[in-house]
Design an enzyme around this catalytic site. Structure first.
Site, PDB file in Angstrom:
ATOM      1  CD  GLU A 228      -5.131   8.385   5.022  1.00  0.00           C
ATOM      2  OE1 GLU A 228      -4.434   7.388   5.344  1.00  0.00           O
ATOM      3  OE2 GLU A 228      -5.172   9.525   5.364  1.00  0.00           O
TER       4      GLU A 228
ATOM      5  CD  GLU B 204       1.399   6.966  15.792  1.00  0.00           C
ATOM      6  OE1 GLU B 204       0.814   7.922  15.003  1.00  0.00           O
ATOM      7  OE2 GLU B 204       1.804   7.407  16.984  1.00  0.00           O
TER       8      GLU B 204
ATOM      9  CG  HIS C  69      -0.576  14.080   5.279  1.00  0.00           C
ATOM     10  ND1 HIS C  69      -1.192  13.354   4.550  1.00  0.00           N
ATOM     11  CD2 HIS C  69      -0.410  13.188   6.281  1.00  0.00           C
ATOM     12  CE1 HIS C  69      -1.599  12.330   4.992  1.00  0.00           C
ATOM     13  NE2 HIS C  69      -1.023  11.999   6.259  1.00  0.00           N
TER      14      HIS C  69
ATOM     15  CG  ASP D 156      -2.260  15.025   1.293  1.00  0.00           C
ATOM     16  OD1 ASP D 156      -2.231  15.066   0.000  1.00  0.00           O
ATOM     17  OD2 ASP D 156      -1.523  14.417   2.149  1.00  0.00           O
TER      18      ASP D 156
END
Lengths: 316, 316
Positions: free
Chosen positions: A114, A123, A264, A21
């Site tokens: 990240e 999540e 993504h 990504d």
């Protein structure tokens, strides 16, 4: 041998997807390499380090010591990777939950992570980043990315709406209308084409990662969407923007909006059971409430109130 | 209320995807509607009935009694669906594992089931179908689909190979070579374009669902792939074919091969660490062994031996 594999079963592909990504990884790289002054001689903590790519960026930018933490088996690969790149003197890797481990230092100057999930907070590891910040970050330290926001935009996508809702009215000759409300409750992660966007965006939440508290992550917000064309609004599209800003000589940011280069994370779609017609310039006013689902920490509950109608979605 | 939802959390979308897989659902529909003589007045068992679509097809084709069984929460939606279509007199739905439940009949004339997983046997319900067949199928009964096979074909796809393997040699300036062998062990589910196919296909397994035993599903097979052009073979592509054949007036079949209309099963790719060069007409000879992973029933282990080299993959 097999056991070791299965602990991280099927997860190597995910790391490849993350690294590939480009919007995600290159933004972190550009932030670090173009702001070396932030890293030179500093102690850096990388939360959820995965393959240790961010740790290596920080080491290359001159950090005196980088500590990467991850609770998954990928950390063993990260150890091999750090050795392959002769960075084991600069980078220390620790396997474990941030809440359980001890660091080899008393405090860190910078936290990088990240941590972002779908619709930013699903999540996400932001709770963990905040926990680590409060425990280890030096008084003048910073967390990067330091700012982020969540946004909504109205969608006019009758084709997609029909495939989700009208579809159930005649499934190979049978009625399955009872499936409509079930499917509607599931927000979906999709690539939303810019052509279906029918309003200006509205920011529903801004987060300062250096100062936010965990309780700020459950929130209620009012929003106003101004329509940019006449169409039937079939749902709302959620996305987020990320900023590397504080003390940066070269500020870096990226967006996961429908018009931006694909990531993504794609976009998160909340489909209306009953679409609403609007003319150009019309205003859609609403309230959104985002809360962690206390019964299932993997999920979030997102509620909208629009024109007196309540809608409830699960983000998963 | 929330609890009931979370038992089937995120699963409604899966049923939509299955139903909207036209190759899959229309093949079952065509088999049933074009072979009504098999169903007229018969007792039918539908294993893993989901939304009860196959049960309703069978009822419409004249079955005297259809019993649909599913262990997931979707069965409650199926009950609503059956009522919506006024079929509750013909269709009985039972929630539970086939191995645990009792049927309201002593035997059934026909078993229908959509039990197929990726690479046919991964996470498949075929074990359960065989169990039900041995317990309840009448002496002259049949299971549909009644025949299926698994096939391999050679792939020449340097671009995909490079993004999976060479990628790790330079990841934003860092070496991650140790990731190659990890990623390689994970077979991947992908849409394989017909243009990358470089050999004739080879059948590695044929299964007669009316007579196969569970032990037949772990197998070793030799195969021979004849190259249809000169290229570098970067891996093998696995797929399966499905046949509704026995006693059919109108035989129906479908394939999940790279050249066929796309299904949700796509194809399964086994990437070689070291590609092999071939000329047109050359033969690749090998052995494949497929076994259930006793340590993780969700996964299968697939081993190849080609030119004395052993390769091991996990299908998941």
């Amino acid at each position: 041998e097999d056991d070791a594999y299965f602990d991280s079963y099927g997860h190597y592909g995910i790391h490849q997807e993350m690294l590939q990504d480009k919007v995600r990884t290159q933004s972190y790289r550009d932030f670090i390499y173009k702001n070396e002054h932030l890293f030179k001689g500093k102690v850096v903590l990388d939360i959820g380090c995965g393959t240790a790519i961010l740790s290596m960026f920080a080491a290359k930018a001159g950090a005196s010591h980088v500590i990467g933490v991850d609770q998954s088996e990928i950390i063993y690969q990260a150890m091999d990777i750090v050795r392959e790149n002769d960075l084991e003197k600069q980078i220390t890797l620790i396997k474990g939950r941030i809440e359980d481990i001890e660091l080899p230092v008393k405090q860190v100057d910078i936290i990088i992570s990240e941590w972002m999930g779908y619709f930013l907070l699903f999540e996400s590891m932001l709770d963990t980043v905040i926990y680590a910040r409060d425990k280890w970050l030096a008084p003048n330290g910073a967390v990067y990315p330091d700012k982020c926001n969540i946004n909504l935009v109205a969608m006019g996508d009758k084709k997609s709406h029909s495939s989700k809702i009208a579809f159930w009215e005649d499934v190979y000759g049978f009625k399955m209308n009872c499936m409509k409300s079930c499917v509607l409750q599931e927000s979906s992660v999709e690539v939303v084409k810019p052509v279906v966007v029918m309003s200006q965006p509205a920011e529903i939440k801004a987060i300062d990662v250096c100062s936010s508290n965990i309780k700020d992550l459950d929130f209620t917000s009012e929003f106003t969407l101004e329509m940019t064309r006449e169409d039937t609004c079939t749902g709302l599209c959620g996305y987020f923007d990320i900023f590397f800003d504080k003390d940066c000589e070269n500020k870096i940011n990226f967006s996961t909006s429908p018009g931006s280069e694909r990531t993504h994370w794609s976009q998160t779609v909340f489909t209306f059971e009953n679409p609403m017609d609007f003319k150009k310039g019309d205003i859609l006013q609403g309230t959104i409430t985002c809360t962690k689902n206390i019964k299932d920490h993997r999920s979030m509950i997102v509620k909208f109130t629009i024109n007196g109608i309540n809608m409830k979605y699960y983000v998963h």
